[in-house]
Scaffold this motif. Structure first.
Motif, mmCIF file in Angstrom:
data_model
loop_
_atom_site.group_PDB
_atom_site.id
_atom_site.type_symbol
_atom_site.label_atom_id
_atom_site.label_comp_id
_atom_site.label_asym_id
_atom_site.label_seq_id
_atom_site.Cartn_x
_atom_site.Cartn_y
_atom_site.Cartn_z
ATOM 1 N N GLU A 42 -46.728 -21.595 -45.520
ATOM 2 C CA GLU A 42 -47.217 -22.945 -45.813
ATOM 3 C C GLU A 42 -47.380 -23.163 -47.317
ATOM 4 N N ASP A 46 -45.346 -25.820 -49.615
ATOM 5 C CA ASP A 46 -46.026 -26.806 -50.469
ATOM 6 C C ASP A 46 -45.516 -26.719 -51.910
ATOM 7 N N GLN A 49 -42.049 -28.234 -52.190
ATOM 8 C CA GLN A 49 -42.079 -29.699 -52.148
ATOM 9 C C GLN A 49 -42.501 -30.282 -53.502
#
Length: 495
Positions: A42, A46, A49
């Motif tokens: 995760e 992140d 992105q």
């Protein structure tokens, strides 16, 4: 976090599939690892992105934590749709584990996290027999958050405690745990640096390699202050620094998992018996800058294994010592725990190995450890021998650790026991506990620690000397008996 782990161990102790610390540590480990992997992915997603990039998840969506372990609805656990009981067990045993085991295949890059996951789960199975018990454990671990460095540091401490508890369980569990104060002092002396290749031929749960990583990575581990390292240095630290072998499947699993949980995503750990390699074929490129180890001792190796060594012996400690000597690069440094017998025994094999060690390497320091360091699973008296491949031995600095009270399972060795040693070893200061012996004053390569400052030092004699002493004592006893007999005969005559 610690209280959550304690709750989980209490829950697992009641499960029919779990017996003892080894089992519940193993089961907590794979669940913790998958939660850690989820949070790691995760975080990477992140970051990608934010950089306008796409992150390729290691796990397919069906097998990610949020899809099977703990489903959420509006930020809360979706009790209705989350699997439990037999449904949960069937998914874990028949789908999840086969999927994870499949990651270790010939097409995958051995340095990738995917390959490492496959290597871990190759030797793991779910032992939790009750699906409702597994549900309880998943819910508790879901509350843990491993998204930042301080959380990961807490996780690493908790995992170390689990391994320690498993080691303290005694029996075969002892192979998983070397006391951390001892690992720390050995690492301090060997002093691994960024750019070094670091090796442990019997890694167990990777305690030495993790301490070496912490030594390099952190300025102050207590405050979680990391050293500034370049991107290239960080890559080298993760992928090309740490090497080791482990032949026991569960030790291997715990070791690889322990390294990854401490932040080393790609440790070069192989599941193999180190002693099966012929050391005469080693080239300089195959050798290491630092070797840190507490190899198994007291075992016996068969003739086939002994053929891999120039000096044959069935004693595992002698074979591992030869392996480490031949695995050290020029200017390399080694610190290894060995049983006391290696130092004082002078039969052919032991004397030959020590002769080779002293003539080809600089044995600069021997740290004599007190009895009880490895309780409860071994009472063998041990030493740490430090040697460098930078010339032959001229003299040896000895230090004898003398605790104020006897070491026990509940009063183990701790950092304070090594404070004076760390203060004096580099400058070779002479104290009541330290002394220096010139190599020319050592007979038959008996390099055992005999503290000249103590009157109660035990003198280790060779078998031949012991036999001669017994003969001498018997002769003296016979002479004394003859005198007593003569006195008694004379007394009878007078009467």
């Amino acid at each position: 976090m610690e209280s959550k782990i304690n709750r989980i161990t209490d829950i697992l102790r009641r499960d029919d599939g779990i017996s003892g610390a080894m089992h519940y540590t193993e089961q907590i480990s794979w669940i913790l690892f998958l939660k850690f992997l989820n949070d790691l992915e995760e975080t990477k997603n992140d970051d990608a992105q934010l950089d306008g990039e796409i992150y390729n998840f290691v796990l397919d969506e069906k097998f990610r934590w949020g899809s099977w372990a703990v489903l959420k609805a509006n930020g809360k656990i979706d009790v209705i749709n989350s699997k439990s009981g037999e449904d949960l067990l069937e998914f874990v045993n028949k789908e999840l584990f086969p999927y994870l085991k499949s990651f270790k295949n010939i097409t995958e890059n051995p340095k990738s996290i995917k390959y490492k996951i496959g290597a871990i789960f190759e030797f793991l199975d779910n032992r939790i027999a009750n699906g409702h018990t597994l549900r309880e454990v998943l819910d508790i671990i879901d509350e843990m958050d491993f998204h930042n460095n301080s959380d990961l540091y807490q996780l690493s401490l908790i995992y170390e405690k689990l391994l320690k508890d498993m080691g303290s369980d005694g029996g075969n569990s002892g192979e998983f745990y070397t006391p951390r104060p001892l690992i720390k002092v050995i690492t301090e002396v060997v002093n691994p640096k960024i750019g070094d290749k670091i090796y442990d031929p019997a890694v167990g749960s990777c305690g030495f390699l993790i301490e070496a990583y912490n030594h390099i990575r952190y300025e102050n581990i207590e405050t979680n202050k990391q050293r500034e390292l370049s991107t290239e240095q960080l890559r080298f630290l993760s992928e090309d620094t740490f090497f080791g072998n482990e032949k026991t499947p569960l030790s291997y699993v715990m070791g690889v998992m322990n390294m990854i949980l401490h932040g080393v995503e790609s440790p070069n750990i192989s599941k193999t018996n180190t002693l099966t390699r012929d050391i005469r074929g080693l080239e300089e490129k195959d050798r290491y800058d630092c070797i840190l180890a507490n190899p198994p001792f007291g075992g016996k190796e068969k003739e086939q294994i002994q053929q891999n060594f120039p000096i044959k012996s069935n004693a595992t400690e002698l074979l591992f010592l030869q392996h480490m000597m031949n695995s050290l690069k020029l200017q390399g440094r080694c610190g290894v725990v060995i049983p006391e017998g290696v130092l004082f025994q002078t039969n052919n094999a032991f004397q030959s190995v020590k002769k080779d060690l002293c003539e080809r390497f600089n044995v600069h320091t021997i740290l004599s450890l007190p009895s009880g360091v490895f309780l409860p699973y071994s009472g063998v008296k041990t030493n740490v021998i430090f040697f460098d491949r930078n010339g032959s031995t001229s003299d040896i600095f000895y230090y004898e650790v003398n605790p104020s009270s006897k070491l026990t399972k509940n009063k183990p060795i701790n950092n304070s026991h090594f404070e004076e040693f760390l203060d004096v070893w580099k400058d070779r200061k002479i104290t009541d506990n330290s002394w220096i012996v010139n190599i020319n004053d050592i007979k038959d390569f008996d390099i055992s620690a005999k503290n000249p400052n103590r009157n109660d030092t035990i003198e280790h004699k060779s078998p031949i000397e012991l036999v001669e002493n017994i003969k001498l004592n018997n002769a003296e006893i016979n002479d004394l008996m003859d005198e007593i007999e003569a006195i008694l005969i004379g007394k009878d005559i007078n009467e």
